[in-house]
Write an enzyme that holds these catalytic residues in place. Structure first.
Site, short mmCIF file in Angstrom:
data_model
loop_
_atom_site.label_atom_id
_atom_site.label_comp_id
_atom_site.label_asym_id
_atom_site.label_seq_id
_atom_site.Cartn_x
_atom_site.Cartn_y
_atom_site.Cartn_z
N ASP A 50 -90.78 7.66 59.89
CA ASP A 50 -89.51 7.48 59.48
C ASP A 50 -88.66 8.65 58.96
O ASP A 50 -89.27 9.58 58.39
CB ASP A 50 -89.57 6.37 58.37
CG ASP A 50 -90.07 5.12 58.77
OD1 ASP A 50 -90.11 4.61 60.10
OD2 ASP A 50 -90.47 4.42 57.91
N PRO A 51 -87.49 8.62 59.16
CA PRO A 51 -86.69 9.67 58.62
C PRO A 51 -86.69 10.04 57.25
O PRO A 51 -86.69 11.21 56.83
CB PRO A 51 -85.32 9.47 59.02
CG PRO A 51 -85.37 8.42 60.31
CD PRO A 51 -86.67 7.92 60.04
#
Length: 328
Positions: A50-51
């Site tokens: 995930d970012p």
């Protein structure tokens, strides 16, 4: 007259770079950035991160992309911090709060619940996840306002430990888990079971498959290596607006890990030069030596100082199934 195929753009580099991905950078963007940096013909990653998360994102170049499934199927280790008292739509800090509570769990209560989250457990992935529903990503559907129904699945958590309790509101955990496990879902479900709700406020991946924390390299370190290899511009070139290009890739290539490192859980067959040539042509070779197994469902062969093939050992012979022709 037959048309010639278009020549691939970039260098035929083969191997892995184990990136320590910073927060805020998406996995796809990270791959694109490193592909440009290395001027690589082909690149891919082993497992989306995930970012909002940081840590290990193994990036494969060239023939190493053929070993991606072996890395993705391996165990992964995450260190994550849970904040008690609120559950969010995304199970992390990105989404709004949907449930809240004033109670906070004791350390004893947390420890009592951890055995329920180890072994094979049933888990519903977060609504904001990369799970596909009728061909669409769950997070795309959720962001568009659609009601997302995700079926539960069986996942494996090999280890879940409470590392520390900084204060009443937070707890730091480490989880070692199998493919498809979401630690955000662990935080959500654990918070529900404890009656206080919870969501992840910090997430870092520290191991994937055969790769460990000490194998990681930061983006800053790679950029410094690229700068070492950039050509020097003279005054006229600078005035003309020319941009310095990486012409010496040796400092960058020092961070490339051999593709065979991804296969350390498999049996290794070491080939002579003659055997390697036969395997590269797709032919089986008879293995010699007292310790050579007669049968092995999956093994990899090395020779010429590099990964040659993945295959199986049947009746004392190595049979290649996937040959690695590039020379990194």
């Amino acid at each position: 007259m037959a048309r010639r195929g278009k020549k691939p753009k970039g260098r035929p580099i083969n191997g892995w770079v184990i990136l320590d991905k910073p927060k805020g950078l998406g996995s796809t963007d990270a791959v694109a950035k490193l592909k440009r940096l290395y001027f690589a013909q082909k690149a891919g990653h082993a497992g989306t991160l995930d970012p909002l998360a940081s840590g290990m994102l193994p990036i494969a170049f060239g023939d190493a992309t053929k070993t991606v499934p072996y890395v993705m199927d391996g165990r992964k280790t995450y260190r994550f911090t849970v904040r008690w008292g609120a559950e969010t739509t995304t199970d992390d800090t990105e989404g709004p709060v949907v449930e809240s509570a004033e109670t906070r769990p004791s350390e004893e209560a947390i420890l009592d619940r951890l055995p329920d989250y180890t072994g094979e457990i049933e888990q519903v992935p977060p609504r904001f996840s990369a799970i596909k529903i009728d061909g669409e990503r769950a997070y795309d559907l959720a962001r568009s306002g659609e009601e997302v129904e995700i079926a539960s699945r069986i996942v494996t958590v090999h280890r879940l430990e409470l590392l520390e309790r900084p204060d009443d509101d937070t707890a730091v955990f480490e989880a070692e888990c199998g493919k498809g496990t979401y630690v955000r879902a662990i935080a959500r479900d654990l918070g529900r079971d404890l009656g206080c709700f919870g969501h992840v406020i910090d997430l870092r991946r520290t191991a994937v498959g055969a790769f460990e924390e000490e194998d990681m390299v930061t983006l800053d370190e790679l950029m410094e290596a690229a700068d070492e290899g950039r050509e020097e511009l003279d005054e006229e070139q600078v005035e003309a607006g020319a941009t310095a290009r990486v012409t010496d890739f040796e400092p960058l290539d020092d961070y490339v890990v051999d593709a065979a490192e991804a296969l350390s859980d498999l049996y290794e067959v070491s080939l002579s030069e003659e055997q390697a040539s036969r395997v590269l042509s797709g032919n089986p070779v008879l293995l010699r030596g007292r310790d050579a197994p007669a049968f092995c469902e999956e093994a990899f062969a090395t020779g010429h100082g590099r990964l040659i093939a993945i295959g199986a050992i049947e009746q004392g012979s190595f049979h290649p199934r996937r040959v690695f022709g590039g020379r990194g």
